[in-house]
Write an enzyme that holds these catalytic residues in place. Structure first.
Site, PDB file in Angstrom:
ATOM      1  CG  PHE A 109      -2.020   1.109   1.216  1.00 56.08           C
ATOM      2  CD1 PHE A 109      -3.105   0.841   0.327  1.00 56.08           C
ATOM      3  CD2 PHE A 109      -1.711   2.179   1.997  1.00 56.08           C
ATOM      4  CE1 PHE A 109      -4.024   1.924   0.228  1.00 56.08           C
ATOM      5  CE2 PHE A 109      -2.934   3.060   1.743  1.00 56.08           C
ATOM      6  CZ  PHE A 109      -3.991   3.083   1.000  1.00 56.08           C
TER       7      PHE A 109
ATOM      8  CG  ASP B 158      -0.099  -2.699   6.694  1.00 57.37           C
ATOM      9  OD1 ASP B 158      -1.300  -3.038   7.262  1.00 57.37           O
ATOM     10  OD2 ASP B 158      -0.099  -1.863   6.226  1.00 57.37           O
TER      11      ASP B 158
ATOM     12  CE1 TYR C 110      -9.104   2.161   6.937  1.00 56.15           C
ATOM     13  CE2 TYR C 110      -8.384   3.036   9.119  1.00 56.15           C
ATOM     14  CZ  TYR C 110      -8.274   2.906   7.605  1.00 56.15           C
ATOM     15  OH  TYR C 110      -7.081   3.541   7.137  1.00 56.15           O
ATOM     16  CE  LYS C 111      -7.762  -1.120   5.076  1.00 54.94           C
ATOM     17  NZ  LYS C 111      -8.462  -0.194   4.127  1.00 54.94           N
TER      18      LYS C 111
ATOM     19  NE  ARG D  83     -10.087  -2.923  -2.995  1.00 56.56           N
ATOM     20  CZ  ARG D  83      -9.642  -2.622  -1.976  1.00 56.56           C
ATOM     21  NH1 ARG D  83      -8.408  -3.013  -1.497  1.00 56.56           N
ATOM     22  NH2 ARG D  83     -10.174  -1.458  -1.149  1.00 56.56           N
TER      23      ARG D  83
END
Length: 419
Positions: free
Chosen positions: A133, A205, A230-231, A379
């Site tokens: 990322f 990560d 938050y995912k 996605r």
């Protein structure tokens, strides 16, 4: 576009049977999902857990409104970063006292990277994934500049051969177990072992893994790890992130941002910084209490949940969607970039199509929320706590019909800066 979602009977029957046999199906009630919406973007922002509104109402009205500043003690605000850290730690396989929550993912990652390279001061290389990322790559470069190191971008598949030649010079390897674009899953245990065999440290990560996969950071030998709230943890937009540091590194851990809350005696307000014992030294500034309490409430969605069951259902969902894509979408030009082998995929399926942006926008207009990553990837993220096989079939059918009927704008105007 036709409104009837016709599909081969085999797909409908299979979805119905898989959902009927799903032991996690009752957990969907732990989330406040909008009616009529298929939500497949929890790998970007998890939906609202049912426990959060009441927890926030209590935090605002009683703890803050009535308790005022006394709630730092009476309501346990001061201990929240470590208390919530232990709750996250339980999900990632960390024993208590090794995980702290309270800053953004970027701050936690910078802290972890800088502290890790400081633990290997005689080694000049910092390794990261060229497909990482962007924040991970940007911060690796920033830490390298700060520490006068060289960044090497090495794909996980090429790491063993790279370490065979350069391992003695590597301080830290910073990877993620799940590729955020493709959903490919890497072997954390094997890669961590290879890093340690070279005498380096492994930093992971876990943004796309925590809450989605059974993790065992202690048993795997992970040195440091970070992840967002938050995912898959569904802590809300901008929820604070976590930092894990294995206990064996605590005594020598030096963080680059020695904030006052990480002091051994913060309210003594001393002139010099003395780090707190254990993971508390990784605290930086005043914790964001409302966000922390929202995340703490969100984590109760995992109460009593077996993460292996979560993984099993996730693979069933993604495997079923790959079948749907093969039967319904491949004839319209969609190709999967997510590995078909169960052991090599995380909790998402990514499909390639030249009109990805337009199709994702059209899907949202028809009640299916997914996302895209430039230039051409759609996605579809699954969360086994609330996603059903029927959801996956509905998404595939809507996508098929939109494409077949050309009922979308291939280049829609941007709805805003977020894609």
């Amino acid at each position: 576009m036709t409104t009837a979602l016709s599909a081969p009977a085999g797909l409908h029957g299979r979805a119905a049977q898989l959902d009927a046999d799903d032991p996690l199906a009752p957990l969907r009630a732990r989330f406040l999902l909008p009616p009529g919406v298929v939500y497949l973007d929890g790998n970007s922002l998890g939906p609202l857990p049912a426990a959060v509104p009441a927890a926030l109402d209590d935090a605002v009205r009683r703890q803050w409104g009535a308790g005022l500043i006394g709630s730092w003690n009476a309501a346990g605000w001061w201990q929240a970063p470590l208390r919530v850290g232990d709750a996250v730690g339980a999900l990632i396989g960390a024993a208590p006292g090794q995980t702290v929550v309270g800053d953004s993912t970027s701050v936690q990652l910078f802290t972890a990277l800088d502290a890790a390279v400081a633990l290997r001061p005689d080694r000049p290389l910092l390794v990261t994934d060229p497909g990482h990322f962007p924040t991970d790559r940007y911060l690796a470069d920033a830490v390298a500049r700060r520490r006068n190191l060289t960044v090497r971008r090495v794909p996980p598949a090429a790491l063993p051969s790279f370490l065979a030649a350069e391992g003695h010079r590597v301080a830290v390897v910073s990877y993620t177990p799940v590729d955020f674009r493709t959903g490919e899953l890497h072997d954390m245990r094997a890669l961590t072992r290879a890093v340690h065999d070279a005498g380096a440290l492994a930093l992971w990560d876990l943004c796309h893994a925590a809450g989605a996969l059974p993790l065992d950071v202690d048993g795997t030998g992970v040195d440091l790890a970070v992840g967002c709230g938050y995912k898959f943890l569904s802590g809300g937009p901008g929820a604070p992130a976590f930092l894990y540091v294995a206990r064996r590194h605590h005594a020598a851990l030096e963080t680059p941002l020695p904030g006052w809350t990480g002091h051994a005696d913060p309210f003594a307000l001393g002139d010099a910084y003395t780090p707190a014992p254990g993971i508390a030294r990784a605290r930086i500034g005043t914790p964001p209490i409302l966000s922390l309490l929202a995340l703490e409430a969100a984590l109760t969605a995992f109460d009593g949940v077996d993460m292996q069951q979560v993984r099993d259902k996730s693979l069933s969902l993604t495997g079923f969607f790959l079948r749907c894509a093969d039967e319904l979408l491949a004839p319209s030009g969609f190709t999967s970039v997510t590995p078909a082998e169960p052991g090599r995929r995380g909790s998402q399926v990514s499909l390639r199509h030249p009109h990805a942006r337009g199709l994702v926008a059209a899907l949202a207009e028809h009640g299916v929320v997914a996302d895209m990553r430039a230039p051409d990837l759609l996605r579809f993220g699954v969360n086994a706590l609330y996603t059903s096989h029927r959801d996956m079939l509905t998404a595939a059918l809507r996508l098929r019909d939109l494409t077949r009927d050309a009922a979308y704008d291939p280049a829609p105007p941007a709805a805003g800066p977020v894609t």
